[in-house]
Design an enzyme around this catalytic site. Structure first.
Site, mmCIF file in Angstrom:
data_model
loop_
_atom_site.group_PDB
_atom_site.id
_atom_site.type_symbol
_atom_site.label_atom_id
_atom_site.label_comp_id
_atom_site.label_asym_id
_atom_site.label_seq_id
_atom_site.Cartn_x
_atom_site.Cartn_y
_atom_site.Cartn_z
ATOM 1 N N HIS A 61 0.809 -1.162 0.095
ATOM 2 C CA HIS A 61 -0.233 0.301 -0.134
ATOM 3 C C HIS A 61 0.933 1.004 0.764
ATOM 4 C CE1 HIS A 61 0.771 -0.351 4.518
ATOM 5 N NE2 HIS A 61 0.564 0.426 4.656
ATOM 6 N N HIS A 63 0.920 4.440 2.117
ATOM 7 C CA HIS A 63 1.846 5.186 2.946
ATOM 8 C C HIS A 63 3.457 4.731 2.868
ATOM 9 C CE1 HIS A 63 -1.133 4.812 6.040
ATOM 10 N NE2 HIS A 63 -1.320 5.862 5.760
ATOM 11 N N ASP A 65 6.370 4.725 5.157
ATOM 12 C CA ASP A 65 7.525 3.791 4.893
ATOM 13 C C ASP A 65 7.059 2.129 4.216
ATOM 14 O OD1 ASP A 65 4.706 3.513 6.519
ATOM 15 O OD2 ASP A 65 5.265 1.603 7.181
ATOM 16 N N HIS A 66 5.881 1.908 3.534
ATOM 17 C CA HIS A 66 6.119 0.918 2.447
ATOM 18 C C HIS A 66 6.329 1.705 1.231
ATOM 19 C CE1 HIS A 66 3.728 -1.811 5.728
ATOM 20 N NE2 HIS A 66 3.838 0.158 6.220
#
Length: 256
Positions: A61, A63, A65-66
């Site tokens: 996804h 966000h 941090d991903h």
């Protein structure tokens, strides 16, 4: 054979101890990177992973941090002389955003020495990665809190959890979830649980492990401030449902 290396095991809050959560799955033929937050290129190099050995990248996804390290990782592929294609795999709702993000980061196809291939998956429809590995996804509730902004901003709200199949073995990768209900999205028995531990509490985790009954549970997406609580909780419990491992950056396990 299937191996998992935990490139990062931290939460979205920057940490000196843990990189943002990212996994490297090695089948007999390919290296598949799952998620690539900020600093992923350096995290891979710290763990002696040759950047150009990565064949496919799954983005769970969007966000940061991903996802935020993707442009930098592709840039480093080029700087390291990559010529073989790389596949970027994400939910159909995410791909147009990913493509625009890369173009805005000056990842221009004509200036790359390798081909970037985009592959989309859909909920509840099997996606075959290679002869050894495939997955099914189901929407979880992690991004539900953003729905009120969707009319204004047209947000890509895909947030899947993954059920990987390696021959007859099942791996449930929660990705980021919204509540403990998301731990029960799939009806099939599982062998391995890769479970984030930021967005649920420890009692909910214990209940889920009792019901899911995995042979091994690997805890990921770990906030620094929660680590002692997790360790104390695990030490105080007598789990009869397989082994539970609090992961750390660099941990490598042969799961099957």
């Amino acid at each position: 054979m299937l191996k998992i290396k935990f490139i990062g095991t931290g939460s979205a809050k920057a940490s000196l101890k843990r990189n943002f959560t990212s996994l490297l799955i090695n089948t007999h033929s390919e290296n598949i990177l799952i998620d690539c937050g900020e600093g992923i290129s350096r995290a891979l190099l710290q763990q002696n992973i040759e950047l150009n050995s990565i064949d496919k990248i799954i983005i769970s996804h969007l966000h940061s941090d991903h996802f935020a390290g993707l442009a930098g990782l592709l840039t480093n592929f080029k700087l390291n002389g990559r010529t073989k294609p790389v596949n970027i795999i994400s939910h159909q709702l995410n791909l147009s955003f990913i493509k625009n993000f890369l173009l805005s980061s000056f990842i221009i196809p004509e200036r790359m020495n390798f081909e970037i291939l985009f592959e989309e998956f859909f909920y509840e429809k099997e996606f075959v990665i290679n002869d050894d590995l495939k997955f099914l996804t189901s929407q979880n509730s992690h991004l539900d809190k953003y729905k009120i902004y969707n009319e204004s901003y047209k947000l890509p709200l895909a947030s899947p959890s993954f059920l990987f199949t390696h021959f007859d073995k099942k791996i449930f990768f929660t990705s980021d979830i919204g509540s403990a209900d998301d731990l029960h999205l799939f009806s099939e028995p599982i062998d391995i649980l890769l479970c984030e531990i930021t967005h649920i509490n420890l009692n909910e985790l214990a209940d889920a492990i009792m019901k899911l009954n995995p042979s091994f549970t690997y805890l990921i997406h770990i906030p620094d401030e929660k680590e002692k609580e997790i360790l104390d909780f695990l030490a105080s419990q007598a789990f009869d449902n397989g082994q539970i491992i609090l992961t750390f950056d660099g941990l490598e396990v042969k799961v099957f």
